[in-house]
Design an enzyme around this catalytic site. Structure first.
Site, PDB file in Angstrom:
ATOM      1  CG  ASN A  86     -36.557   8.512  86.031  1.00  0.00           C
ATOM      2  OD1 ASN A  86     -37.493   7.954  86.883  1.00  0.00           O
ATOM      3  ND2 ASN A  86     -37.242   9.494  85.301  1.00  0.00           N
ATOM      4  CB  THR A  94     -32.548  10.623  79.025  1.00  0.00           C
ATOM      5  OG1 THR A  94     -33.269  11.926  79.682  1.00  0.00           O
ATOM      6  CG2 THR A  94     -33.549   9.597  78.876  1.00  0.00           C
ATOM      7  CG  HIS A  99     -32.887  15.162  86.494  1.00  0.00           C
ATOM      8  ND1 HIS A  99     -31.798  14.526  86.130  1.00  0.00           N
ATOM      9  CD2 HIS A  99     -34.031  14.657  86.040  1.00  0.00           C
ATOM     10  CE1 HIS A  99     -32.139  13.472  84.982  1.00  0.00           C
ATOM     11  NE2 HIS A  99     -33.633  13.691  85.032  1.00  0.00           N
ATOM     12  CG  HIS A 101     -38.840  14.263  86.575  1.00  0.00           C
ATOM     13  ND1 HIS A 101     -38.963  14.727  85.312  1.00  0.00           N
ATOM     14  CD2 HIS A 101     -37.618  13.529  86.715  1.00  0.00           C
ATOM     15  CE1 HIS A 101     -37.900  14.135  84.425  1.00  0.00           C
ATOM     16  NE2 HIS A 101     -37.049  13.408  85.271  1.00  0.00           N
TER      17      HIS A 101
HETATM   18  P1  AMP Z   1     -34.670  11.750  82.864  1.00  0.00           P
HETATM   19  O1  AMP Z   1     -35.461  10.801  81.878  1.00  0.00           O
HETATM   20  O2  AMP Z   1     -35.317  11.301  84.377  1.00  0.00           O
HETATM   21  O3  AMP Z   1     -33.346  11.531  82.806  1.00  0.00           O
HETATM   22  O4  AMP Z   1     -35.195  13.420  82.780  1.00  0.00           O
HETATM   23  C1  AMP Z   1     -34.644  14.220  81.804  1.00  0.00           C
HETATM   24  C2  AMP Z   1     -35.720  15.414  81.570  1.00  0.00           C
HETATM   25  O5  AMP Z   1     -35.087  16.391  81.182  1.00  0.00           O
HETATM   26  C3  AMP Z   1     -36.687  14.749  80.730  1.00  0.00           C
HETATM   27  O6  AMP Z   1     -37.866  15.166  81.276  1.00  0.00           O
HETATM   28  C4  AMP Z   1     -36.483  15.965  79.577  1.00  0.00           C
HETATM   29  O7  AMP Z   1     -37.605  16.284  78.801  1.00  0.00           O
HETATM   30  C5  AMP Z   1     -35.759  17.079  80.273  1.00  0.00           C
HETATM   31  N1  AMP Z   1     -34.880  17.775  79.350  1.00  0.00           N
HETATM   32  C6  AMP Z   1     -33.845  17.414  78.421  1.00  0.00           C
HETATM   33  N2  AMP Z   1     -33.195  18.584  77.900  1.00  0.00           N
HETATM   34  C7  AMP Z   1     -33.843  19.824  78.487  1.00  0.00           C
HETATM   35  C8  AMP Z   1     -33.335  20.926  78.512  1.00  0.00           C
HETATM   36  N3  AMP Z   1     -32.632  21.497  77.431  1.00  0.00           N
HETATM   37  N4  AMP Z   1     -34.256  21.858  79.009  1.00  0.00           N
HETATM   38  C9  AMP Z   1     -35.198  21.396  80.233  1.00  0.00           C
HETATM   39  N5  AMP Z   1     -35.367  19.995  80.258  1.00  0.00           N
HETATM   40  C10 AMP Z   1     -34.633  19.225  79.485  1.00  0.00           C
END
Ligand code: AMP
Ligand code: ZN
Length: 112
Positions: A86, A94, A99, A101
């Site tokens: 994203n 977020t 990263h 997924h």
């Molecule tokens: P995005 O919304 O594409 O930025 O994805 C961020 C992802 O990070 C989300 O799927 C969250 O569930 C994941 N996330 C947030 N904090 C953590 C954490 N401490 N450990 C593992 N995953 C996380």
């Protein structure tokens, strides 16, 4: 980068359930999985998103996709998975560290 969650996870300063790591990248379980298989692959290098990728990062991004293919084969889901990144709040980003997924293990549906 200071105060970056995924830099902290990559450095081992913030706990995570790692599934893979090497000199260039780290893979760890998403804390809020959206599918039976849902992990994230991040470069150790801080890049804010895919929008910050330049030609200088070509080998790094290629390496990450090779790692994903290797993990998919090893974990037995190479027949069907999705890789998503994203970019920006409008797309649901977020955490502002690049990263990918990796999702598998259920019918993922179509984007269109
Ligand atoms: P995005 O919304 O594409 O930025 O994805 C961020 C992802 O990070 C989300 O799927 C969250 O569930 C994941 N996330 C947030 N904090 C953590 C954490 N401490 N450990 C593992 N995953 C996380
Ligand atoms: Zn970072």
């Amino acid at each position: 980068m200071a105060d970056c969650l995924f830099c902290g996870i990559a450095a081992g300063e913030i706990p995570s359930t790692k599934v893979y790591e090497d000199d260039l990248c780290v893979a760890f379980q998403d804390i809020s999985p959206l599918a039976p298989t849902h992990f994230l692959v991040v470069p150790r290098k801080h890049l804010a998103s895919a929008a910050a990728v330049t030609e200088e990062d070509a080998a790094l991004v290629g390496h990450i996709f090779a790692v994903i293919a290797k993990l998919a084969a090893e974990q037995g889901f190479a027949d069907g998975y999705r890789v998503v990144t994203n970019v920006g709040a409008l797309a649901g980003q977020t955490v502002h560290h690049l990263h990918f997924h990796v999702l598998s293990g259920k019918e993922l549906g179509s984007f269109n």
